[in-house]
Design a protein around this motif. Structure first.
Motif, short mmCIF file in Angstrom:
data_model
loop_
_atom_site.label_atom_id
_atom_site.label_comp_id
_atom_site.label_asym_id
_atom_site.label_seq_id
_atom_site.Cartn_x
_atom_site.Cartn_y
_atom_site.Cartn_z
N ASP A 237 31.73 42.48 29.44
CA ASP A 237 32.30 43.76 29.00
C ASP A 237 31.23 44.43 28.16
O ASP A 237 31.04 44.07 27.00
CB ASP A 237 33.58 43.50 28.19
N GLN B 167 34.83 40.83 35.41
CA GLN B 167 35.19 41.00 33.99
C GLN B 167 34.54 39.95 33.08
O GLN B 167 34.96 39.80 31.93
CB GLN B 167 36.73 40.97 33.80
N LEU C 157 36.82 57.49 27.87
CA LEU C 157 37.66 56.34 27.57
C LEU C 157 39.05 56.81 27.14
O LEU C 157 40.08 56.24 27.55
CB LEU C 157 37.00 55.53 26.45
N SER D 152 29.72 50.80 32.72
CA SER D 152 30.39 49.74 31.99
C SER D 152 31.49 49.11 32.85
O SER D 152 31.61 47.89 32.98
CB SER D 152 30.96 50.33 30.70
N ARG D 153 32.30 50.01 33.44
CA ARG D 153 33.42 49.54 34.27
C ARG D 153 32.89 48.80 35.51
O ARG D 153 33.43 47.78 35.93
CB ARG D 153 34.26 50.74 34.73
N ARG D 154 31.83 49.38 36.11
CA ARG D 154 31.30 48.82 37.34
C ARG D 154 30.75 47.41 37.08
O ARG D 154 30.94 46.51 37.89
CB ARG D 154 30.19 49.73 37.88
N LEU E 135 30.43 55.28 30.98
CA LEU E 135 31.65 54.47 31.06
C LEU E 135 31.78 53.85 32.45
O LEU E 135 32.19 52.69 32.59
CB LEU E 135 32.87 55.35 30.75
N GLY E 136 31.37 54.65 33.48
CA GLY E 136 31.42 54.17 34.87
C GLY E 136 30.57 52.91 35.03
O GLY E 136 30.97 51.93 35.66
N GLU F 35 40.98 58.00 30.08
CA GLU F 35 41.46 56.86 30.83
C GLU F 35 42.78 56.36 30.26
O GLU F 35 43.74 56.11 30.98
CB GLU F 35 40.41 55.75 30.71
N GLY G 66 31.75 45.41 34.78
CA GLY G 66 32.93 44.57 34.61
C GLY G 66 33.47 44.12 35.97
O GLY G 66 33.77 42.94 36.19
N TYR G 67 33.53 45.10 36.88
CA TYR G 67 34.07 44.80 38.21
C TYR G 67 33.16 43.83 38.94
O TYR G 67 33.61 42.84 39.53
CB TYR G 67 34.22 46.11 39.00
N SER H 156 24.35 48.00 39.23
CA SER H 156 25.58 48.80 39.26
C SER H 156 25.32 50.19 39.83
O SER H 156 26.20 50.84 40.34
CB SER H 156 26.17 48.91 37.85
#
Lengths: 110, 906
Positions: free
Chosen positions: A43, A40, B56, A31-33, A28-29, B59, A35-36, A19
């Motif tokens: 998580d 997904q 979070l 984590s999101r990355r 958080l980035g 967001e 997921g992307y 990532s």
């Protein structure tokens, strides 16, 4: 390990390195990355993420630095180090081999 | 920073470090960083996790959620923040070290915020542990330490005895038993005595031992310089030799290596020093008092003394393969044969073998064991108090702990945290204990100068290991219990109950009450022990000594045989010296004796008394302890004359031969008649003449205040002995003055120097000091047990006060309601005191029963009081219960001083 899909042991480290290969990210980035990147499927919650981040940082694979986010919050941003990039390559190659082997094993008739 | 620079250096300098190598290096530098900057890396982690939640939230706010709701949703999505941090910390390098150090820092912070709790806990533990190390050091040095002998389990004291008495070995018996090679590997005799050294510097009186060469083989020691004695040294003659101890060699000769082979003048005779004995070597009987510094060989010229005088001590090493029992049995058989050979031996003569450690330690063992028991009780009380304190504290912290566990702290985590706190307390308490013990041990040794091997007592490594173990055990045990009680709690319920007013508080209160009851019981037991010892010491002090120590100064003068070759010269010196001392201003009377009461044992001699059979039905001769005294002795000592007269100026050599006897001797040998005018003589050739009894004096305690006075006779120095004309010897001079007996000390010394500048003067002390010294062991036990019970009672009072305060605090509202509804202040106080005093009362009852059960332990330390003395058994529990009531009274009064409406509103 977080649901919906149980992460294979060691997979999380590889995903984190992956990532970060494009650009530095905060927690958080990442984590999101992930997921992307995994559509997904994964998580990653802080309970798994932070221990992994600190472990990788102590091994020198990633490096964190405090800075400011787009929303003007103080955040710690992680980037791949030279060692981390090298490790990612090794692990990637290894993963591909394992994945190919696993795929072959699963597809061939029993 | 240093670590970071180091890493950069590695990169530039080496450049070829491979991945894994780098990884190790990273890990090491992280370890250093984590350990050295623990606080900062904690804060960093907090901020990192916090920023995750913040982002979070942002967001979700950006997604249109109201901020409050967004925050809650973010927290829920993030999961347990505490456990995240916990998990993260755990993966870090050196995590366990960091965790412990964090716990320690947290515990220290808590301790700082509750100084009363911390100080009480540390002091309680410090006192308990300190007292235990001090006593352990003494017991370790005296009882557990190895005797300075080789294979001591085979070394025995050889003890002659009959139905009533123990006595020494005679020269004839020495020869007989030394031949028992089927029982003994070595059998050797010795005798202690004073040795005068002259010639080299100041004349000095030394403690000496005259020994068979085999003595050193029995105890298994070798010379550190030169050699020890050989059988050929016992032949006497011009080549007489001496062995000095290392201590004396160092003290007097500054470890002069050329001393061995040189000659020193001992007892007026030149003797060659042939060897040095290493420090720490002591014969049985040489473990108390001033140690032997000079060893001389026992020399027997001619046949054994026909009088069969029992003046020798004997030790032996049992042959290998022979058990103590076997040796004893064979020896008893041999003893019956010896009884046939030597007619002077009593009918019931036999021999016993006493293991050497019994001889050395037998007298002090019961006392030290009792003191050990007392100090163990003290530690139990201290632990009970600590447990009570920790319990109360966990009560106060219930809400905090519940909150932390709700935030995700695991049960193990909280347990570990609480353990850290109690272990920390234990370590600090143990450290304080070690300091107190070092001081306390010095105090103990100072108070008990007559303990065997006192010089070996000290807080050594073992004592500190003992302390560390004790501290840890206390910390873990008494930290674990409250921590478990706490951890078992149902979290939300406790939280709902607020600050511990729920039902759990009741459970813990019950536990604390039981603790109080237990502590009171233990301190009642200790207090009763102290009370009994106090009564003993009082009883000893009340024993009539038979003399009047007030205003009496004593000193020992030694007459070198070289300067005083015969009786006439010795008597001239003494007469002259006493006359001069009597002229010193303030001096009322002066006298001299061979044996001072409570300072030296008297000799025991067989007698022939006109009108009495030579032997009684048990085959024993009439006998009495003897001493020889000058005129003025009875007057100076204030010894009461029961009948007849004391010695006067006319009782000299050439005048009618006379003697004085004690009341008990008169009563037993001349029952119902006057002893005055009767005739008696010693059975020894030393004084083979009949003497007329001219006086009867009061019984005097010579052996010790706890021993009944023996039959005693006092021979006149001016007429005794008649059987031999040897000079020299040791005399104790007693001087009665007006007021302070020590005031004329220098004047008396000056007079003695006028009479003979070379006569060594030693042991200058008042008679009062000698009397006090004779009870020093009893007083030592009293001081120790008294101190421990005082501490125990103080600790328990604090504990009771704590519980009572806690009780009042938790019942503020209830008490306020009662008062608002019309309860008087007195009624409220009574209520609080009654509830607080009940466990104390129960404890006192249990303590009394415990003391009754354990009375055997102190029985043989007591004198003049039974181990179930009713006064002590009533008074001590009463005092402790009264203290318990008082400790409840203070918080109770605090409760009624508060305005009820205020209490209700809060």
């Amino acid at each position: 390990m977080d649901s919906p899909t149980e992460l294979l042991r060691g997979t999380l480290d590889l995903l984190i390195l992956r990532s970060l290969s494009a650009s530095p990210l905060h927690g958080l980035g990442i984590s999101r990355r992930i997921g992307y990147l995994t559509k997904q499927a994964f998580d990653v919650k802080p309970g798994s993420l932070f221990p992994a981040l600190y472990r990788l940082e102590e091994r020198g694979l990633i490096a964190g630095a405090w800075g400011e986010s787009d929303t003007k919050r103080r955040v710690k941003t992680y980037r791949l180090t030279a060692i981390g990039r090298k490790r990612l390559k090794v692990e990637e190659a290894q993963w591909r081999r394992v994945a190919a082997a696993m795929a072959h094993a699963m597809e061939s008739g029993s | 920073m240093a670590a970071r620079r180091g890493r950069d250096g590695a990169r530039h300098g080496v450049g070829v470090v491979t991945g894994p190598g780098r990884g190790v290096f990273h890990w090491l530098s992280s370890l250093v960083r984590n350990l050295t900057r623990g606080d900062r890396s904690d804060a960093e982690l907090d901020a990192n996790v916090q920023s995750y939640v913040d982002l979070l939230t942002d967001e979700k706010v950006a997604g249109g959620m109201p901020p409050d709701q967004a925050r809650r949703a973010a927290l829920i999505e993030a999961g347990g923040i505490e456990s995240t941090k916990e998990e993260t910390r755990r993966v870090r390098a050196g995590a366990w070290v960091a965790e412990i150090s964090r716990d320690v820092r947290y515990a220290l912070r808590l301790a700082r915020h509750a100084p009363a709790f911390s100080i009480t806990a540390v002091l309680t533990l410090g006192l308990g542990i300190g007292a235990n190390i001090a006593v352990f050091s003494v017991v370790n040095g005296v009882l557990l330490g190895r005797l300075p002998y080789d294979a001591p389990d085979r070394i025995v004291k050889f003890q002659n005895h009959d139905a009533q008495n123990e006595f020494g070995v005679s020269e004839r018996e020495r020869l007989i038993y030394a031949d028992e090679s089927s029982i003994f590997e070595v059998f050797a005799t010795y005798s202690f005595g004073a040795v005068n050294m002259t010639g080299a510097g100041d004349a000095e009186r030394l403690t000496g031992a005259i020994v068979d060469a085999g003595v050193f083989d029995v105890i298994g020691v070798h010379a550190m310089r030169g050699r020890l004695f050989t059988p050929s040294d016992a032949s006497g003659g011009p080549g007489t030799v001496a062995v000095l101890t290392e201590g004396f060699w160092a003290r007097r000769f500054a470890r002069d290596e050329s001393l061995v082979g040189r000659s020193v003048t001992l007892n007026g005779r030149p003797r060659t020093v042939v060897g040095i004995l290493p420090a720490g070597v002591r014969l049985p009987g040489d473990f108390t008092g001033s140690p032997v510094e000079v060893y001389l060989p026992l020399v027997f010229s001619g046949p054994p003394n026909p009088e069969n005088i029992h003046y020798l001590d004997a030790v032996a090493r049992i042959k290998e393969g022979v058990s103590l029992e076997q040796a004893g049995t064979r020896l008893r058989v041999r003893a019956t044969e010896v009884r046939q050979e030597i007619s002077q031996l009593p009918e019931t003569y036999s021999v016993r073998l006493i293991p050497v450690d019994e001889v050395v330690l037998g007298d002090v063992r019961p006392g030290l064991l009792a003191v050990s028991a007392a100090v163990a009780l003290l530690l139990l009380i201290a632990c009970g108090n600590l447990a009570g304190l920790l319990l109360a504290r966990s009560q106060q912290r219930a809400a905090e702990l519940t909150l932390r566990s709700a935030l995700g702290a695991s049960r193990g985590r909280l347990l570990r945290q609480m353990m850290t706190e109690s272990v920390l307390l234990a370590i600090v308490g143990g450290g304080l204990g070690a300091v107190l013990a070092t001081l306390g041990t010095r105090l103990l040794v100072a108070l008990g100068p007559n303990l065997p091997r006192a010089e070996e007592i000290g807080v050594d490594g073992w004592a500190l290991v003992f302390a560390a173990g004790l501290a840890m055990a206390t910390g873990v045990l008494f930290g674990l219990a409250p921590a478990l009680v706490q951890a078992r709690r149902d979290g939300p319920a406790t939280m709902a109950a607020g600050t511990g007013r729920g039902s759990n508080a009741g459970v813990s209160l019950g536990a604390r009450r039981s603790l109080i009851a237990g502590q009171v019981a233990l301190s009642v037991m200790l207090g009763i022990g102290a009370g009994l010892l106090a009564r003993s010491v009082a009883a000893l002090a009340a024993v009539p000594t038979g003399f009047d120590p007030s205003g009496v100064l004593t000193m020992r003068v030694t007459l070198p045989a070289a300067s005083y070759p015969n009786l006439a010269s010795s008597r001239r010196f003494l007469d002259d010296a006493l006359r001069k001392i009597r002229s010193v201003p303030g001096v009322i009377e002066a006298g001299a004796t061979t044996h001072l009461p409570l300072a030296s044992g008297m000799g025991d001699w067989g007698l022939m008394i006109d009108g009495l059979p030579e032997r009684d039905e048990n085959g024993r001769r009439p006998n009495a302890d003897w001493s020889a005294v000058s005129s003025g002795y009875f007057e100076a000592m204030g010894i009461r004359v029961v009948e007849g007269r004391t010695y006067g100026a006319g009782d000299v050599a050439g005048a009618p031969l006379v003697t004085i006897i004690s009341e008990r001797m008169a009563r037993e040998y001349f029952p119902g008649r006057s002893a005055i005018g009767r005739r008696m003589r010693m059975s020894s050739t030393i004084d083979p003449v009949y003497r007329e009894i001219i006086g009867v004096v009061a019984d005097v305690h010579h052996e010790g205040l706890d021993q009944p006075p023996a039959r005693q006779m006092y021979l006149p120095l001016a007429q005794f002995p008649t059987g031999q004309d040897t000079g020299g010897g040791t005399r104790s001079i007693v001087v009665k003055s007006q007021g302070d007996p020590t005031l004329p000390t220098s004047a008396i010394r000056a007079r003695l120097r006028e009479s003979d500048p070379d006569a060594p003067v030693a042991l200058v002390q008042t008679m009062r000091e000698i009397v006090d010294g004779s009870t020093s062991v009893s007083r030592l036990y009293l001081v120790m047990v008294g101190l421990f019970s005082g501490l125990a009672i103080a600790i328990v009072s604090v504990g009771i006060y704590g519980v009572a305060s806690y009780l009042v605090a938790t019942r503020r509202r209830e008490l306020a309601v009662r008062r608002a509804l019309g309860a008087t202040s007195g009624a409220v106080v009574r209520l609080v005191v009654r509830e607080g005093a009940m466990p104390a009362l129960a404890g006192a009852v249990v303590g009394v029963m415990g003391a009754l059960a354990m009375s055997g332990l102190v029985n043989n330390l007591l004198f003049g009081v039974t181990s179930r003395d009713p006064l002590v058994f009533v008074l001590v529990p009463a005092i402790i219960t009264a203290l318990a009531v008082a400790a409840n009274l203070l918080p109770a009064r605090g409760a009624i001083r508060e305005n009820p409406t205020m209490a209700l509103r809060n």
